[in-house]
Design an enzyme around this catalytic site. Structure first.
Site, PDB file in Angstrom:
ATOM      1  N   SER A   8      25.260  50.340  36.833  1.00 29.22           N
ATOM      2  CA  SER A   8      25.514  49.130  36.234  1.00 29.22           C
ATOM      3  C   SER A   8      24.157  48.291  35.972  1.00 29.22           C
ATOM      4  CB  SER A   8      26.035  48.017  37.582  1.00 29.22           C
ATOM      5  OG  SER A   8      25.999  46.725  37.242  1.00 29.22           O
ATOM      6  N   HIS A  33      28.143  51.137  33.180  1.00 25.26           N
ATOM      7  CA  HIS A  33      28.937  50.090  33.646  1.00 25.26           C
ATOM      8  C   HIS A  33      28.266  48.792  33.104  1.00 25.26           C
ATOM      9  CE1 HIS A  33      32.063  48.695  36.767  1.00 25.26           C
ATOM     10  NE2 HIS A  33      30.935  47.725  37.006  1.00 25.26           N
ATOM     11  N   ASP A  35      28.917  44.549  33.670  1.00 27.88           N
ATOM     12  CA  ASP A  35      29.599  43.749  34.201  1.00 27.88           C
ATOM     13  C   ASP A  35      29.623  42.382  33.487  1.00 27.88           C
ATOM     14  OD1 ASP A  35      30.105  44.741  36.990  1.00 27.88           O
ATOM     15  OD2 ASP A  35      27.983  45.202  37.072  1.00 27.88           O
ATOM     16  N   HIS A  66      33.654  45.936  33.106  1.00 29.76           N
ATOM     17  CA  HIS A  66      34.111  45.466  34.142  1.00 29.76           C
ATOM     18  C   HIS A  66      34.413  44.037  33.929  1.00 29.76           C
ATOM     19  CE1 HIS A  66      33.853  44.462  38.720  1.00 29.76           C
ATOM     20  NE2 HIS A  66      34.941  44.076  38.247  1.00 29.76           N
ATOM     21  N   MET A  68      35.092  40.516  34.857  1.00 31.73           N
ATOM     22  CA  MET A  68      35.301  39.440  35.890  1.00 31.73           C
ATOM     23  C   MET A  68      35.350  38.122  35.225  1.00 31.73           C
ATOM     24  SD  MET A  68      32.585  41.250  38.434  1.00 31.73           S
ATOM     25  CE  MET A  68      31.690  42.048  36.935  1.00 31.73           C
ATOM     26  N   MET A 137      36.836  47.205  44.724  1.00 31.59           N
ATOM     27  CA  MET A 137      35.566  46.472  44.904  1.00 31.59           C
ATOM     28  C   MET A 137      34.995  46.633  46.463  1.00 31.59           C
ATOM     29  SD  MET A 137      34.284  45.006  42.405  1.00 31.59           S
ATOM     30  CE  MET A 137      33.094  44.438  42.890  1.00 31.59           C
ATOM     31  N   ASP A 176      32.762  50.010  43.458  1.00 33.22           N
ATOM     32  CA  ASP A 176      32.035  49.294  43.125  1.00 33.22           C
ATOM     33  C   ASP A 176      31.202  48.101  43.841  1.00 33.22           C
ATOM     34  OD1 ASP A 176      30.117  47.625  41.365  1.00 33.22           O
ATOM     35  OD2 ASP A 176      31.524  46.870  40.025  1.00 33.22           O
ATOM     36  N   GLY A 177      29.978  48.399  44.371  1.00 35.93           N
ATOM     37  CA  GLY A 177      29.319  47.195  45.133  1.00 35.93           C
ATOM     38  C   GLY A 177      28.836  47.820  46.360  1.00 35.93           C
ATOM     39  N   SER A 199      21.812  47.980  42.088  1.00 34.10           N
ATOM     40  CA  SER A 199      20.522  47.886  42.627  1.00 34.10           C
ATOM     41  C   SER A 199      19.881  49.340  43.153  1.00 34.10           C
ATOM     42  CB  SER A 199      20.530  46.977  43.781  1.00 34.10           C
ATOM     43  OG  SER A 199      21.264  47.150  44.550  1.00 34.10           O
TER      44      SER A 199
HETATM   45  C1  DX5 Z   1      29.521  42.927  41.529  1.00 33.91           C
HETATM   46  C2  DX5 Z   1      29.541  43.933  40.029  1.00 33.91           C
HETATM   47  C3  DX5 Z   1      28.632  45.165  40.268  1.00 33.91           C
HETATM   48  C4  DX5 Z   1      27.195  45.064  40.537  1.00 33.91           C
HETATM   49  C5  DX5 Z   1      26.993  46.179  41.517  1.00 33.91           C
HETATM   50  O1  DX5 Z   1      30.144  41.916  41.104  1.00 33.91           O
HETATM   51  O2  DX5 Z   1      30.615  44.242  39.769  1.00 33.91           O
HETATM   52  O3  DX5 Z   1      29.126  46.039  39.388  1.00 33.91           O
HETATM   53  O4  DX5 Z   1      26.594  45.465  39.612  1.00 33.91           O
HETATM   54  O5  DX5 Z   1      25.642  46.122  42.076  1.00 33.91           O
HETATM   55  P1  DX5 Z   1      25.260  47.066  43.344  1.00 33.91           P
HETATM   56  O6  DX5 Z   1      25.245  48.276  43.216  1.00 33.91           O
HETATM   57  O7  DX5 Z   1      23.778  46.436  43.590  1.00 33.91           O
HETATM   58  O8  DX5 Z   1      26.232  46.339  44.360  1.00 33.91           O
HETATM   59 ZN    ZN Z   2      31.088  45.931  38.247  1.00 34.51          ZN
END
Ligand code: DX5
Ligand code: ZN
Length: 230
Positions: A8, A33, A35, A66, A68, A137, A176-177, A199
């Site tokens: 991501s 990915h 966001d 993705h 959101m 998620m 994801d997350g 991260s």
């Molecule tokens: C969160 C995002 C994720 C995010 C994941 O709202 O949808 O894709 O970038 O980050 P990490 O892997 O650090 O949880």
């Molecule tokens: Zn995401």
């Protein structure tokens, strides 16, 4: 059968996205990915179609977008034109989810449906046969760097069972997350086949290596142990 890694870029340096993407691609990233956050559905604002278009120019692997955002129907054409190969929308904002999923497919883009941590799997019941993938998620969306919610593991199992019951055995589950090398094998064992990581990859000292190691950790869950090998 394989596991795909989708770094991501939310956790990458936005001033150096090209080199960040090249590094994870060298490490074996299967997807990028992206966001997209609107400051309404989630309390953060990120990027829109122009940035996706630029990322598309440099990425060699497909873009997994993705959304959101509260009104994805208004933007799916723009993200498809910008270069999305996969697009996922949240069930929480869509009263006409069936129409949206088929509108995404009609654009030649793989359509995914996303469940927030508090959204029950039953919300997918009537759409399970139509989706190209499901995104579970494992944190509340909005930010990178949050901790994995352990209950997500059994949720992945439940979603897999629902997709199989609907005859959609080829639709993969994405998670994801909070994914990192400590929980990758567990979520794969539960049934996840696309692992998003922000991260754990981009805050690592060497994102190329972190991608390679995450993939190895994930694939280990699919490899028969030596005792069961012939
Ligand atoms: C969160 C995002 C994720 C995010 C994941 O709202 O949808 O894709 O970038 O980050 P990490 O892997 O650090 O949880
Ligand atoms: Zn995401």
């Amino acid at each position: 059968m394989t596991v795909q890694i989708a770094p991501s870029i939310l956790s990458a340096d936005f001033a150096a996205l090209g080199s960040a993407i090249a590094a994870v691609e060298r490490g074996g990233a299967d997807l990028i990915h992206v966001d997209v956050m609107d400051g309404h559905f989630v309390p953060n604002i990120t990027i829109g179609p122009p940035v996706v278009r630029s990322v598309k120019r440099v990425a060699r692997v497909p873009l997994d977008v993705h959304l959101m955002i509260t009104d994805p129907d208004r933007y799916i054409d723009a993200f498809a034109a910008a270069g999305a190969s996969m697009m996922s929308v949240h069930v929480e904002v869509l009263p006409h989810l069936h129409r949206t999923v088929h509108a995404i497919k009609a654009l030649g883009v793989k359509a995914g449906v996303v469940l927030n941590p508090s959204t029950p799997v039953v919300a997918l019941e009537q759409i399970a046969g139509d989706v190209d993938f499901v995104l579970v998620m494992s944190v509340n969306p909005g930010f990178g760097g949050q901790s994995f919610i352990p209950r997500s593991e059994s949720k992945v199992q439940e979603v897999r069972a629902l997709l199989d019951r609907a005859g959609n055995t080829s639709a993969p589950i994405e998670i994801d997350g909070g994914i990192d090398h400590n929980n990758a094998a567990r979520v794969v064992a539960a049934g996840a086949r696309i692992l998003v990581a922000g991260s754990a990859i981009f805050h690592a000292p060497d994102p190329e290596r972190a991608t390679r190691e995450l993939k190895a950790a994930a694939m280990a869950a699919l490899t028969p142990s030596p005792s069961s090998a012939r």
